[in-house]
Design a protein around this motif. Structure first.
Motif, PDB file in Angstrom:
ATOM      1  N   ALA A 137       0.828  -1.017   0.030  1.00  0.00           N
ATOM      2  CA  ALA A 137       0.110   0.017   0.112  1.00  0.00           C
ATOM      3  C   ALA A 137       0.911   1.389  -0.051  1.00  0.00           C
ATOM      4  O   ALA A 137       0.446   2.104  -0.719  1.00  0.00           O
ATOM      5  CB  ALA A 137      -0.929  -0.176   1.283  1.00  0.00           C
ATOM      6  N   ALA A 138       1.838   1.202   0.915  1.00  0.00           N
ATOM      7  CA  ALA A 138       2.876   2.431   0.863  1.00  0.00           C
ATOM      8  C   ALA A 138       3.528   2.671  -0.305  1.00  0.00           C
ATOM      9  O   ALA A 138       3.673   3.581  -1.097  1.00  0.00           O
ATOM     10  CB  ALA A 138       3.654   2.340   2.104  1.00  0.00           C
ATOM     11  N   THR A 139       4.114   1.538  -1.042  1.00  0.00           N
ATOM     12  CA  THR A 139       4.938   1.476  -2.158  1.00  0.00           C
ATOM     13  C   THR A 139       4.050   1.997  -3.405  1.00  0.00           C
ATOM     14  O   THR A 139       4.688   2.984  -4.060  1.00  0.00           O
ATOM     15  CB  THR A 139       5.442   0.261  -2.600  1.00  0.00           C
ATOM     16  N   TYR A 140       2.879   1.348  -3.516  1.00  0.00           N
ATOM     17  CA  TYR A 140       2.104   1.965  -4.686  1.00  0.00           C
ATOM     18  C   TYR A 140       1.034   3.136  -4.181  1.00  0.00           C
ATOM     19  O   TYR A 140      -0.105   3.430  -5.124  1.00  0.00           O
ATOM     20  CB  TYR A 140       1.606   0.881  -5.210  1.00  0.00           C
ATOM     21  N   SER A 141       1.191   3.692  -3.057  1.00  0.00           N
ATOM     22  CA  SER A 141       0.169   4.925  -2.795  1.00  0.00           C
ATOM     23  C   SER A 141      -1.103   4.298  -2.932  1.00  0.00           C
ATOM     24  O   SER A 141      -1.893   4.994  -3.620  1.00  0.00           O
ATOM     25  CB  SER A 141       0.422   6.053  -3.476  1.00  0.00           C
ATOM     26  N   ALA A 142      -1.536   3.060  -2.796  1.00  0.00           N
ATOM     27  CA  ALA A 142      -2.921   2.682  -2.798  1.00  0.00           C
ATOM     28  C   ALA A 142      -3.781   3.404  -1.919  1.00  0.00           C
ATOM     29  O   ALA A 142      -3.697   3.492  -0.720  1.00  0.00           O
ATOM     30  CB  ALA A 142      -2.845   1.146  -2.101  1.00  0.00           C
ATOM     31  N   PRO A 143      -4.851   3.647  -2.367  1.00  0.00           N
ATOM     32  CA  PRO A 143      -6.157   4.275  -1.817  1.00  0.00           C
ATOM     33  C   PRO A 143      -6.944   3.289  -0.825  1.00  0.00           C
ATOM     34  O   PRO A 143      -7.975   2.913  -1.036  1.00  0.00           O
ATOM     35  CB  PRO A 143      -6.986   4.936  -2.709  1.00  0.00           C
ATOM     36  N   VAL A 144      -6.184   2.943   0.358  1.00  0.00           N
ATOM     37  CA  VAL A 144      -6.792   2.042   1.023  1.00  0.00           C
ATOM     38  C   VAL A 144      -6.729   2.522   2.532  1.00  0.00           C
ATOM     39  O   VAL A 144      -5.731   3.081   2.759  1.00  0.00           O
ATOM     40  CB  VAL A 144      -5.876   0.714   1.014  1.00  0.00           C
ATOM     41  N   ASP A 189      -3.260  10.576  -2.021  1.00  0.00           N
ATOM     42  CA  ASP A 189      -2.213  10.473  -1.042  1.00  0.00           C
ATOM     43  C   ASP A 189      -1.852   9.214  -0.225  1.00  0.00           C
ATOM     44  O   ASP A 189      -1.041   9.349   0.571  1.00  0.00           O
ATOM     45  CB  ASP A 189      -2.635  11.494   0.155  1.00  0.00           C
ATOM     46  N   GLY A 190      -2.467   8.110  -0.761  1.00  0.00           N
ATOM     47  CA  GLY A 190      -2.202   6.918  -0.379  1.00  0.00           C
ATOM     48  C   GLY A 190      -2.826   6.336   0.937  1.00  0.00           C
ATOM     49  O   GLY A 190      -4.016   7.032   0.964  1.00  0.00           O
ATOM     50  N   PRO A 191      -2.487   5.170   1.447  1.00  0.00           N
ATOM     51  CA  PRO A 191      -3.089   4.520   2.587  1.00  0.00           C
ATOM     52  C   PRO A 191      -2.960   5.301   3.908  1.00  0.00           C
ATOM     53  O   PRO A 191      -2.145   6.293   3.926  1.00  0.00           O
ATOM     54  CB  PRO A 191      -2.426   3.370   2.486  1.00  0.00           C
ATOM     55  N   SER A 192      -3.938   5.147   4.849  1.00  0.00           N
ATOM     56  CA  SER A 192      -4.023   5.563   6.095  1.00  0.00           C
ATOM     57  C   SER A 192      -4.214   4.500   6.973  1.00  0.00           C
ATOM     58  O   SER A 192      -4.857   3.423   6.546  1.00  0.00           O
ATOM     59  CB  SER A 192      -4.942   6.720   6.258  1.00  0.00           C
ATOM     60  N   TRP A 193      -3.791   4.578   8.256  1.00  0.00           N
ATOM     61  CA  TRP A 193      -4.171   3.598   9.331  1.00  0.00           C
ATOM     62  C   TRP A 193      -4.886   4.281  10.454  1.00  0.00           C
ATOM     63  O   TRP A 193      -4.439   5.804  10.915  1.00  0.00           O
ATOM     64  CB  TRP A 193      -2.865   3.095   9.885  1.00  0.00           C
ATOM     65  N   ARG A 195      -7.899  11.299   2.029  1.00  0.00           N
ATOM     66  CA  ARG A 195      -6.409  11.182   1.706  1.00  0.00           C
ATOM     67  C   ARG A 195      -6.364  10.210   0.600  1.00  0.00           C
ATOM     68  O   ARG A 195      -5.569  10.562  -0.513  1.00  0.00           O
ATOM     69  CB  ARG A 195      -5.513  10.718   2.940  1.00  0.00           C
ATOM     70  N   ALA A 196      -7.094   9.168   0.554  1.00  0.00           N
ATOM     71  CA  ALA A 196      -7.139   8.313  -0.264  1.00  0.00           C
ATOM     72  C   ALA A 196      -7.576   8.888  -1.700  1.00  0.00           C
ATOM     73  O   ALA A 196      -7.208   8.632  -2.710  1.00  0.00           O
ATOM     74  CB  ALA A 196      -8.108   7.032  -0.173  1.00  0.00           C
TER      75      ALA A 196
END
Length: 388
Positions: free
Chosen positions: A203-210, A270-274, A265-266
């Motif tokens: 997810a971080a590498t590919y800025s996945a919207p997850v 801007d990619g994933p969040s936790w 963000r997704a």
């Protein structure tokens, strides 16, 4: 170290009041959780997050209250059905209603949900009919619904596997150029699984919207979270380059705000969040578990005072909108839903034995066909053949 790390220059340059600014009230060692609704019902302002829940009128808060009361009634009925021998198993969600309802109601219909086995409230909020939830837990089918009809995959029994599924789906959304997002629900115990960590790498590498939504209910079956996590679970995500937030999981308003923050963000690229929603599992891990063997009763009492439904009711009372008419209507809805659930469960027909081999593969294989014929011959040894 803050549980949120700045992941893009645009976010770093955003002003505190802009939609893309990182929230100010974040978890640091020794600090309180992000809480917007106190246990006594008091609404606390949060300048960094308030704009995410500005649309929560008293009417919408009443709707959230109805959701939470109804899913608690569903959960109570599920436990009763299992105790009466009508279900093979039931994983209770008691105490986690705010975490599930607050996050699920933040989603759009074109977002896709990947859950573990405890997210009955999320399924309810996604509009999955109660009768389609029953077959899996009664043991008459391996799954109950078409994932694409409701934007929600069937529950993942393999711990943490759904985080990989969600990440892959999110990567597909990015490649398709749509602003839909994926969300993966999992518990604190799943964070020890390799799948979850591998999902964060991708997810971080590919800025996945997850959105990685961790419900920290303090127990991985009988193992306390403090045994495997010496720091807040939200502190792990920044090491992967993923911003994180630690919120009060019994606060439906804070959960919704946090989820909308992550979804924004997704959708913005801007990619994933936790999100770590800190809550508590008030019941057993599943109906095959006995928490009295390992849970301190005083700890349970402490968390009972933070009950998510009671908290929202106190707030609605302070607003002057929680009247007898609403309570009666909500009870009627909840009881009717539970009655429909029971009727759907007990009316499910037992599947024919040979249906075990249906839908294993898209096209039957010689290996599977041979197994089917051998099992058919075995059944024929008994009076009545397959019906035996």
């Amino acid at each position: 170290m803050s549980s949120v790390v700045v992941s893009s220059r645009r976010e770093a340059e955003a002003s505190p009041g802009s939609p893309h600014a990182e929230p100010a009230r974040l978890q640091r060692p020794g600090e309180q959780l992000v809480t917007m609704l106190a246990p006594d019902g008091t609404r606390h302002p949060n300048p960094s997050l308030d704009h995410f829940v500005a649309d929560l009128t008293p009417e919408r808060l009443l709707a959230l209250h109805e959701d939470m009361v109804t899913v608690r009634r569903i959960d109570t009925e599920g436990v009763a059905l299992q105790r009466q021998g009508q279900l093979g198993l039931w994983p209770p969600l008691l105490g986690q209603e705010a975490a599930q309802v607050g996050s699920a109601r933040a989603l759009r219909s074109d977002d896709f949900v990947f859950t573990s086995y405890r997210e009955h409230a999320v399924a309810y909020c996604r509009g999955i009919p109660i009768d389609t939830i029953m077959p899996m837990w009664r043991g008459t089918a391996a799954s109950g619904w078409n994932p694409f009809e409701f934007g929600m995959a069937p529950p993942a029994i393999i711990i943490g596997a759904q985080t990989l599924h969600a990440t892959g789906y999110a990567m597909g959304c990015a490649k398709d150029g749509v602003d839909s997002a994926a969300i993966a629900y999992f518990g604190d115990g799943a964070t020890s699984q390799g799948d979850v960590n591998e999902a964060m790498v991708f997810a971080a590498t590919y800025s996945a919207p997850v959105v990685f939504f961790c419900q920290n209910n303090h127990w991985a079956i009988s193992e306390p979270v403090g045994l495997v996590a010496r720091r807040p679970l939200a502190d792990r995500a920044p090491g992967f380059g993923i911003p994180s937030m630690r919120v009060d999981g019994n606060d439906v308003i804070a959960v919704m705000a946090a989820t909308r923050w992550a979804l924004e963000r997704a959708r913005s690229g801007d990619g994933p969040s936790w999100i770590e929603a800190v809550t508590y599992r008030m019941g057993p891990h599943t109906t095959s578990d006995d928490p009295s063997r390992y849970v301190d009763p005083l700890e349970r009492e402490e968390w009972a005072a933070k009950d998510p439904i009671d908290r929202l009711e106190r707030h609605l009372e302070q607003l002057g909108v929680l009247g007898d008419a609403h309570r009666a209507a909500v009870k009627e809805t909840a009881d009717a839903t539970a009655a429909a659930m029971r009727a759907a469960c007990v009316s499910l027909p037992d599947p024919e034995a040979l249906k075990l081999f249906d839908h294993v593969y898209t096209e039957p294989t010689a290996w599977l066909s041979r197994q089917r014929s051998q099992y058919e011959a075995y059944l024929a040894m008994f009076e009545g053949g397959e019906e035996a």
